[in-house]
Scaffold this motif. Structure first.
Motif, PDB file in Angstrom:
ATOM      1  N   UNK A  88       0.733  -1.221  -0.034  1.00 55.78           N
ATOM      2  CA  UNK A  88      -0.048   0.025  -0.057  1.00 55.78           C
ATOM      3  C   UNK A  88       0.980   1.321   0.141  1.00 55.78           C
ATOM      4  N   UNK A  89       1.799   1.168   0.648  1.00 52.66           N
ATOM      5  CA  UNK A  89       2.737   2.413   0.740  1.00 52.66           C
ATOM      6  C   UNK A  89       3.641   2.686  -0.517  1.00 52.66           C
ATOM      7  N   UNK A  90       4.022   1.371  -0.943  1.00 53.11           N
ATOM      8  CA  UNK A  90       4.718   1.503  -2.332  1.00 53.11           C
ATOM      9  C   UNK A  90       3.920   1.997  -3.460  1.00 53.11           C
ATOM     10  N   UNK A  91       2.611   1.463  -3.657  1.00 51.46           N
ATOM     11  CA  UNK A  91       2.008   1.820  -4.923  1.00 51.46           C
ATOM     12  C   UNK A  91       0.833   2.713  -4.936  1.00 51.46           C
ATOM     13  N   UNK A  92       0.625   3.304  -3.675  1.00 54.40           N
ATOM     14  CA  UNK A  92      -0.423   4.279  -3.613  1.00 54.40           C
ATOM     15  C   UNK A  92       0.095   5.592  -3.404  1.00 54.40           C
ATOM     16  N   UNK A  93       1.491   6.012  -3.182  1.00 54.24           N
ATOM     17  CA  UNK A  93       1.738   7.213  -3.025  1.00 54.24           C
ATOM     18  C   UNK A  93       2.020   8.095  -4.329  1.00 54.24           C
ATOM     19  N   UNK A  94       1.604   8.974  -4.587  1.00 54.12           N
ATOM     20  CA  UNK A  94       1.505   9.787  -5.844  1.00 54.12           C
ATOM     21  C   UNK A  94       2.943   9.995  -6.310  1.00 54.12           C
ATOM     22  N   UNK A  95       4.033  10.094  -5.547  1.00 56.86           N
ATOM     23  CA  UNK A  95       5.291  10.202  -5.899  1.00 56.86           C
ATOM     24  C   UNK A  95       5.697   8.952  -6.759  1.00 56.86           C
ATOM     25  N   UNK A  96       5.246   7.691  -6.404  1.00 57.70           N
ATOM     26  CA  UNK A  96       5.863   6.501  -7.118  1.00 57.70           C
ATOM     27  C   UNK A  96       4.822   6.448  -8.443  1.00 57.70           C
ATOM     28  N   UNK A  97       3.655   6.957  -8.419  1.00 61.20           N
ATOM     29  CA  UNK A  97       2.961   6.914  -9.425  1.00 61.20           C
ATOM     30  C   UNK A  97       3.099   8.061 -10.815  1.00 61.20           C
ATOM     31  N   UNK A  98       3.908   8.933 -10.404  1.00 60.08           N
ATOM     32  CA  UNK A  98       4.314  10.101 -10.993  1.00 60.08           C
ATOM     33  C   UNK A  98       5.501  10.580 -11.580  1.00 60.08           C
ATOM     34  N   UNK A  99       6.250   9.326 -11.735  1.00 58.86           N
ATOM     35  CA  UNK A  99       7.685   9.513 -11.829  1.00 58.86           C
ATOM     36  C   UNK A  99       7.930   9.957 -13.607  1.00 58.86           C
ATOM     37  N   UNK A 100       6.920   9.619 -14.413  1.00 56.12           N
ATOM     38  CA  UNK A 100       6.953  10.127 -15.822  1.00 56.12           C
ATOM     39  C   UNK A 100       7.968   9.133 -16.328  1.00 56.12           C
ATOM     40  N   UNK A 101       8.119   7.900 -15.900  1.00 51.68           N
ATOM     41  CA  UNK A 101       9.378   7.161 -16.440  1.00 51.68           C
ATOM     42  C   UNK A 101       9.342   6.761 -18.082  1.00 51.68           C
ATOM     43  N   UNK A 102       8.048   6.905 -18.501  1.00 49.43           N
ATOM     44  CA  UNK A 102       7.885   6.660 -19.843  1.00 49.43           C
ATOM     45  C   UNK A 102       8.480   7.675 -20.692  1.00 49.43           C
ATOM     46  N   UNK A 103       8.612   8.844 -20.189  1.00 47.86           N
ATOM     47  CA  UNK A 103       8.790  10.077 -20.909  1.00 47.86           C
ATOM     48  C   UNK A 103      10.331  10.190 -20.752  1.00 47.86           C
ATOM     49  N   UNK A 104      10.899  11.070 -21.860  1.00 46.37           N
ATOM     50  CA  UNK A 104      12.269  11.336 -21.981  1.00 46.37           C
ATOM     51  C   UNK A 104      12.661  12.535 -20.755  1.00 46.37           C
ATOM     52  N   UNK A 105      11.595  13.437 -20.630  1.00 49.30           N
ATOM     53  CA  UNK A 105      11.890  14.327 -19.453  1.00 49.30           C
ATOM     54  C   UNK A 105      10.416  14.579 -18.810  1.00 49.30           C
ATOM     55  N   UNK A 106      10.668  14.877 -17.397  1.00 51.03           N
ATOM     56  CA  UNK A 106       9.479  14.994 -16.622  1.00 51.03           C
ATOM     57  C   UNK A 106       9.683  16.647 -15.829  1.00 51.03           C
ATOM     58  N   UNK A 107       8.691  17.321 -15.876  1.00 49.51           N
ATOM     59  CA  UNK A 107       9.070  18.612 -15.116  1.00 49.51           C
ATOM     60  C   UNK A 107       7.706  18.711 -14.273  1.00 49.51           C
ATOM     61  N   UNK A 108       7.736  19.245 -13.024  1.00 46.63           N
ATOM     62  CA  UNK A 108       6.655  19.459 -12.238  1.00 46.63           C
ATOM     63  C   UNK A 108       6.269  21.232 -11.932  1.00 46.63           C
ATOM     64  N   UNK A 109       5.212  21.287 -11.791  1.00 45.29           N
ATOM     65  CA  UNK A 109       4.609  22.795 -11.233  1.00 45.29           C
ATOM     66  C   UNK A 109       3.745  22.603 -10.140  1.00 45.29           C
TER      67      UNK A 109
END
Length: 876
Positions: free
Chosen positions: A24-45
């Motif tokens: 639950x901790x690993x898979x539900x935190x937004x940080x782990x679900x929003x790394x944008x790993x499939x993208x070449x670059x990810x930015x946060x606002x």
């Protein structure tokens, strides 16, 4: 032995518990679900905690979208004009992002590619990021009114409070405008609240306007009052600067607005454009949004860019505009409560999906694309979206969906609670399928829920497997008979296919106004006054359109109709100028079913078949289609203001692809109960009935109810889903064989006389929609006035005010999402129209799957450990 079993079980459950907790901790935190790993670059606002000096990481996000855009530009420049493989993801935290002086602007340099798209996405797990073109007004900003000149107008001891907009940096307020036919002209400041707001005033008439249907009940506009004749109880208007549309008739219905003295209802407001002070009745308890900027997003020449999961609102004009766009996507967005419309897009291969649109002063969504001269398809798609409660400011010719172009698709959308047309436009080879259109045209005459007109060259369009329900005028009209149509092919519009649709509780189902080569097959009509209408206006009162050198001849010449691709795609047009040019010929009406219809056709079938060369056969009165509701009912009916009987409206099984939505349930809560855009002061006319004059009519009155006996037809007349065959370039494939015409009685066309079917039960045929409630509250200080007269003519008497309408004064609904967040009641209850967030949903589903896997793995590990423990135990 007992100890051994106990140890094994203890180890298994302990391991399972630890693994599940960890999963639950690993898979539900937004940080782990929003790394944008499939993208070449990810930015946060992050609009609250970010800084544009930061690197744009999750821990050090940017403050603004503009900084993220500029960073992508720099990245592209550093890579020689390319983007990294996989593209760029911009994750936007759930904050407010105001665009007051200018919209968020993207141009061609901000484009992605097919291999490297650019995605702006509301951060999964947060509330939707809120892009707005307005400024908040909070309850603590309001102060008591102290100006004695104002108190003389509104009275001492009043509940009116004020806020100085200039002190908030808001220096321009726009103004009211007259508005021509189809032109909204709305750029004025508005106040939007999550729970309705209104407005009013009187002794000072220098700011007074009137809004009315002056000569026709299908055309409205605003006129400025020059003076008030108190002796005759009449207004004098200026016929030159703000003339009534199509002139003025004394029996016109109208109301007055922009009147400070009429502030007498909770949350009514008035803006003094000279002093910049906004007056509002009763101190609001919530924060509101004052519209400042013209729009939220502006895109020109952009390709391969997506916006996912945003709320966009509070603009004075159209919130989002995207011109010459290619492969642009807007998904899971709530776009409403704007002065203009929600979204306008043109170009190719663009996708609009799962949008929630409501509360606008003008229209809903506009889609165009493709090239008519070359018949190149646009392949634009609007699907699975909800459009409702619009036209607060301009009541006519501001459709929920405006369309044009070639080869575009409009699939599985729900469009409802509009005073005029739900869908309006013209083009070629477009598909309208699986849509639900309900509670439309309730305030007008001579209009259509689906309207298209005046063309011989707009052919190949398919209207199939849709549901039309409660298309009836419910507002009292004074300038014509209350005739409205579900599908209105006006002024010799030709070449449409109307197949496998369901019409329930409509004044007229399919109306062919003098057109030719239209196909009407496989439809079901229940509780309609007339099922199908055809007239011969080209031979009578409208011959100039179809005569040599007329409008239609000019249209034909403009597309080189005798040359490819037109001569190949539409061969029937090659000789049209000599082939019975003004006759409504070659229309096919067959294989339709009707029940409780006063008259299936309202014309002489013998004349139609002999003189108009129409084919009319195998149309059957069959009330066995009325079975218990199956597909249109849904458990979420409680979330809709419509009553249970209207929710269980008949569903037709004639097409497997027909939408399975409950038209009332498919809509989020109506504006009257959950919406709240404000308006500028409304007060009802002294001669108007109280039920019509109250802008805050109960939501239960806003939904038409149908008789239970008529509310559940099903039919299995045609299981095949009609798709197009007329155009290979049409975005959806088609098999012309799927047209459900039957040949069994082709040799002997039958006349469906008006006496052949029972009349509609009055309780079912006339929904009790209170248009004032279904178009939620408030307008710019509206007080309906007893009379009006132009400056050129003598003032009329008070009798002309007997038709003052108040749902116009109730004309500023903001949707549930007007201030900050989208509604969710219908977002999950209806698969066709819900504005749910697929990213969040898919993440949750995948997280649940991972949890189950984690449990399974933990059990296996526990069993292994138990055997090890047993071995050790036995060894001891």
């Amino acid at each position: 032995m007992v100890m051994e079993i106990f140890l094994r079980l203890a180890v298994v459950f302990f391991a399972a518990f630890c693994s599940a907790a960890g999963s639950k901790h690993v898979y539900h935190t937004p940080e782990r679900r929003s790394t944008g790993a499939s993208f070449g670059a990810t930015y946060f606002v992050d609009g609250q905690y970010g800084n544009d000096s930061n690197a744009g990481t999750l821990q050090a996000p940017f403050l603004t979208l503009t900084k993220a855009r500029d960073t992508i530009r720099s990245l592209k420049s550093s890579l020689g004009g390319s983007l990294p493989a996989g593209g760029v993801l911009v994750q936007v935290r759930g904050r407010d992002y105001p665009f007051l002086s200018a919209p968020f602007t993207l141009t061609q340099q901000d484009s992605g590619t097919a291999q490297s798209p650019i995605v702006y996405q509301s951060y999964p797990g947060d509330a939707p990021a809120h892009l707005l073109a307005g400024a908040y007004v909070t309850p603590n900003m309001y102060t008591p009114v102290t100006d004695q000149s104002v108190l003389n107008l509104i009275g001492n001891g009043t509940s009116v409070v004020q806020v100085n907009l200039k002190q908030l940096g808001i220096l321009t307020y726009g103004d009211l405008a007259t508005g021509s036919l189809g032109n909204c002209n709305n750029n004025k400041l508005e106040l939007f609240y999550p729970n309705r707001v209104e407005i009013s005033q009187w002794k000072n008439t220098s700011t007074l306007w009137l809004h009315g249907f002056w000569s026709y009940d299908w055309a409205d506009n605003y006129v400025k009052v020059v003076s008030v004749n108190t002796t005759l109880s009449a207004f004098v208007i200026n016929n030159v600067t703000t003339p009534p549309l199509y002139g003025f008739l004394s029996s016109a219905r109208y109301y007055a607005l922009n009147i400070l003295e009429e502030l007498d209802a909770v949350n009514e407001y008035y803006v003094d454009r000279g002093s910049g002070i906004l007056y509002i009745y009763s101190p609001p308890q919530d924060k509101g949004c004052v519209s400042v900027g013209s729009s939220v997003i502006s895109m020109t020449g952009v390709s391969y860019v997506s916006f996912v999961g945003f709320t966009m609102d509070c603009s004075r004009g159209t919130a989002v505009s995207a011109s010459s766009a290619v492969n642009v996507t807007f998904s899971n967005c709530t776009i409403g409560s704007n002065g203009g419309s929600s979204l306008s897009i043109s170009g190719y291969n663009n996708t609009l999906e799962r949008l929630e649109v409501s509360g606008n002063g003008c229209g809903g969504i506009s889609v165009s694309g493709g090239n008519q001269l070359s018949l190149t398809p646009g392949f634009n798609t609007l699907k699975d979206s909800s459009i409702h409660d619009w036209s607060r400011w301009k009541r006519t010719y501001q459709p929920g969906l405006s369309w044009s172009g070639v080869g575009n698709s409009f699939i599985n959308n729900t469009i409802y609670n509009g005073p005029h047309s739900g869908i309006l436009g013209k083009g070629n080879d477009c598909i309208f399928s699986g849509n639900v259109l309900r509670d439309l045209c309730y305030e007008v005459t001579d209009s259509g829920a689906f309207y298209s007109g005046r063309s011989w060259i707009s052919g190949g369009n398919i209207v199939a497997n849709n549901v039309f329900m409660n298309i009836i005028t419910t507002e009292k009209v004074y300038l014509g008979s209350p005739s409205v149509q579900a599908i209105y092919l006006d002024d010799q519009m030709s070449g449409f296919e109307v197949i496998n649709n369901t019409f329930i509780n409509c004044y007229a189902g399919t109306f062919i106004g003098g057109g030719r080569s239209n196909v009407v097959t496989g439809n079901v009509y229940v509780n309609c006054t007339t099922a199908v209408h055809i007239d011969n206006r080209g031979l009578t009162w409208q011959p100039t359109y179809c005569s040599t050198g007329g409008m239609f001849s000019q249209q034909l010449q403009s597309v080189n109709y005798t040359q490819p691709p037109w001569s190949l795609h539409y061969p029937q047009l090659v000789n049209i100028t000599t082939d019975h040019p003004c006759v409504p010929c070659y229309n096919l009406i067959s294989g339709n079913i009707y029940c409780r219809v006063k008259q299936f056709i309202d014309f002489n079938s013998t004349i139609a078949t002999v003189q108009w060369l129409a084919n009319i056969f195998n149309n059957t009165q069959d009330c066995s289609v009325l079975n218990p509701p199956t597909s249109l009912t849904t458990a979420s009916s409680a979330s809709s203001p419509t009553t249970a009987s209207s929710t269980s409206s008949p569903t037709i099984a004639s097409s497997a692809s027909s939408p399975t939505t409950a038209s009332s349930a498919s809509s989020p809560t109506t504006a009257s109960s959950a919406s709240g855009s404000t308006t500028e002061s409304s007060a009802s006319s002294p001669t108007t009935s109280s039920s019509a004059s109250s802008p805050t009519t109960a939501s239960s009155a806003s939904s038409p109810t149908t008789s239970s006996s008529a509310s559940s037809p099903t039919t299995s007349s045609s299981a095949s889903s009609p798709t197009t065959a007329s155009s290979a370039s049409s975005p959806t494939t088609a098999s012309s064989a799927s047209s459900p015409t039957t040949a069994s009685s082709a040799s002997s066309p039958t006349t469906e006389s008006s006496a052949s079917s029972p009349t509609t039960e009055s309780s079912a045929s006339s929904p009790t929609t209170a248009s004032s409630a279904s178009s939620p509250t408030t307008t710019e200080s509206s007080a309906s006035s007893p009379t009006t007269s132009s400056s050129a003519s003598s003032p009329t008497t008070a009798s002309s005010a007997s038709s003052s309408t108040t749902e116009n004064s109730a004309s500023s609904p903001t949707t549930e999402n007007s201030a900050s967040s989208s509604t969710s009641e219908s977002s999950t209850s209806n698969p066709l129209t819900g504005a749910y967030n697929p990213t969040t949903v898919s993440s949750n589903l995948s997280s649940g799957t991972r949890e189950e896997c984690a449990w399974l793995v933990s059990v296996v590990m526990g069993v292994c450990l138990s055997f090890i423990m047993t071995a050790v135990f036995n060894g001891l």
